[in-house]
Design a protein around this motif. Structure first.
Motif, mmCIF file in Angstrom:
data_model
loop_
_atom_site.group_PDB
_atom_site.id
_atom_site.type_symbol
_atom_site.label_atom_id
_atom_site.label_comp_id
_atom_site.label_asym_id
_atom_site.label_seq_id
_atom_site.Cartn_x
_atom_site.Cartn_y
_atom_site.Cartn_z
ATOM 1 N N UNK A 182 -47.406 3.639 -125.518
ATOM 2 C CA UNK A 182 -46.534 2.586 -126.031
ATOM 3 C C UNK A 182 -47.309 1.586 -126.886
ATOM 4 N N UNK A 233 -33.420 3.450 -126.445
ATOM 5 C CA UNK A 233 -33.895 4.364 -127.477
ATOM 6 C C UNK A 233 -33.022 4.285 -128.730
ATOM 7 N N UNK A 236 -37.051 -7.013 -129.615
ATOM 8 C CA UNK A 236 -38.417 -6.491 -129.617
ATOM 9 C C UNK A 236 -38.337 -5.007 -129.939
ATOM 10 N N UNK A 255 -34.229 -9.869 -121.342
ATOM 11 C CA UNK A 255 -33.598 -9.627 -120.055
ATOM 12 C C UNK A 255 -33.085 -8.215 -119.856
ATOM 13 N N UNK A 256 -33.389 -7.336 -120.787
ATOM 14 C CA UNK A 256 -32.924 -5.959 -120.679
ATOM 15 C C UNK A 256 -34.091 -4.995 -120.833
ATOM 16 N N UNK A 257 -33.856 -3.741 -120.458
ATOM 17 C CA UNK A 257 -34.855 -2.721 -120.679
ATOM 18 C C UNK A 257 -34.754 -2.167 -122.095
ATOM 19 N N UNK A 258 -35.777 -1.466 -122.559
ATOM 20 C CA UNK A 258 -35.735 -0.866 -123.902
ATOM 21 C C UNK A 258 -34.632 0.184 -124.003
ATOM 22 N N UNK A 281 -35.612 -3.639 -127.526
ATOM 23 C CA UNK A 281 -35.473 -4.324 -126.247
ATOM 24 C C UNK A 281 -34.982 -5.743 -126.493
ATOM 25 N N UNK A 302 -40.141 -1.514 -130.153
ATOM 26 C CA UNK A 302 -41.279 -0.809 -129.568
ATOM 27 C C UNK A 302 -41.338 0.617 -130.084
ATOM 28 N N UNK A 347 -37.746 2.147 -129.833
ATOM 29 C CA UNK A 347 -36.851 1.500 -128.908
ATOM 30 C C UNK A 347 -36.615 0.053 -129.362
#
Lengths: 112, 115
Positions: free
Chosen positions: A102, A45, A86, A40-43, A37, A88, A35
Motif C-alpha cells: 500500500x 475500490x 484519501x 470515518x470509513x474504510x477504503x 477512503x 490510496x 481506492x
C-alpha cells in the motif's frame, strides 16, 4: 523492501479544476488497485489495472498503468467536492500471490 | 448484500489496558484481513486469514497483539497491553478468496486512542 510512493501527499484545489496524482515504485506489479477512503470509513475500490499501458475510465476519473507496470496515475477532470477523500494505491507484487503493498495516500480536498 | 461489520467504532483506553475488536466479514468470503492505519499513512497488514487458518502474520506484534478467526467466519483482534503507539484505525477487510485481482471489501474501522 517493496514501496509504493504516492505524490503529492496533499492537494487542495478549486471545484472544476483538473488534477493528476501519481503512484510510483521501483518494483514490478502484477496488478495495481486504486481506492478512495472518506473520513470515518474504510477504503473503497475504484479500479484494478492489470496490463502494462492499460487505461481505464470511471466517469471523470482516468487511471493509467505504466508500460513497465511499476507506476500508475489517476487523473480527475473537472473535480467536484464529492471527489474529496484519501486516494490510496495498492500493488500486488509479481512474486507474491496475495499480499498488497500500500501507498501512503494522497489527501485530496476539492473546494466549492 | 451486507458489508463488513466492525465494532466498536471508537475506543479510548489508557496505556497498559487491553482492548478487543470484532469483525464480521461478508458472507461467503474466505479471506479476512486486519490492517492498522496510522494517521497520514496507508493501511499496514497485521494478519491475513484464509478460512480459519493464518496465511500471513509477519507484521503482527505477537508480544501484544493476537487474533483469531474461529469457525472461519467472525474474527477478533486483541491488544494486551496497549501502548501509546497503538493509537490508530484498525480496519477489517474480506475478500472472496486470496490471490491477485480479488477485491478487498473494508469495514468502517475502529478508531483506537491510547492515552
Amino acid at each position: 523492501t517493496q514501496l509504493l510512493e504516492q505524490s503529492p501527499q496533499f492537494l487542495s484545489i478549486q471545484e472544476g479544476e483538473n488534477l493528476t496524482v501519481y503512484c510510483n515504485s521501483s518494483s514490478v506489479f502484477s496488478s495495481l488497485q486504486w481506492y478512495r477512503q472518506e473520513p470515518g470509513e474504510g477504503p473503497v475500490l475504484l479500479v484494478t489495472v492489470v496490463t502494462g499501458g492499460e487505461v481505464k475510465k470511471l466517469k471523470r476519473l482516468t487511471f493509467q498503468f505504466g508500460d513497465a507496470r511499476k507506476d500508475s496515475s489517476l487523473h480527475i477532470t473537472a473535480a467536484q467536492p464529492g471527489d474529496t477523500g484519501l486516494y490510496l494505491c495498492a500493488g500486488a507484487p509479481r512474486d507474491s500471490n496475495y499480499q498488497l503493498i500500500w501507498g501512503a495516500g494522497t489527501k485530496l480536498i476539492i473546494k466549492p | 448484500e451486507a458489508g463488513v461489520a466492525q465494532s466498536p467504532r471508537y475506543k479510548i483506553i489508557e496505556k497498559r489496558q487491553s482492548v478487543a475488536f470484532w469483525c464480521n466479514p461478508i458472507s461467503g468470503h474466505a479471506t479476512l484481513y486486519w490492517y492498522q492505519q496510522i494517521l497520514g499513512q496507508g493501511p499496514k497488514l497485521l494478519i491475513q486469514f484464509q478460512n480459519n487458518g493464518v496465511v500471513d502474520d509477519s507484521q503482527l506484534p505477537k508480544d501484544r497483539f493476537s487474533a483469531e478467526r474461529l469457525k472461519g467466519v467472525d474474527s477478533t483482534l486483541k491488544i494486551q497491553p496497549a501502548k501509546l503507539e497503538d493509537s490508530a484505525v484498525y480496519l477489517c477487510a474480506s475478500s472472496f478468496t486470496s490471490g491477485q485481482g480479488y477485491e478487498q471489501y473494508f469495514g468502517p474501522g475502529t478508531r483506537l486512542t491510547v492515552t
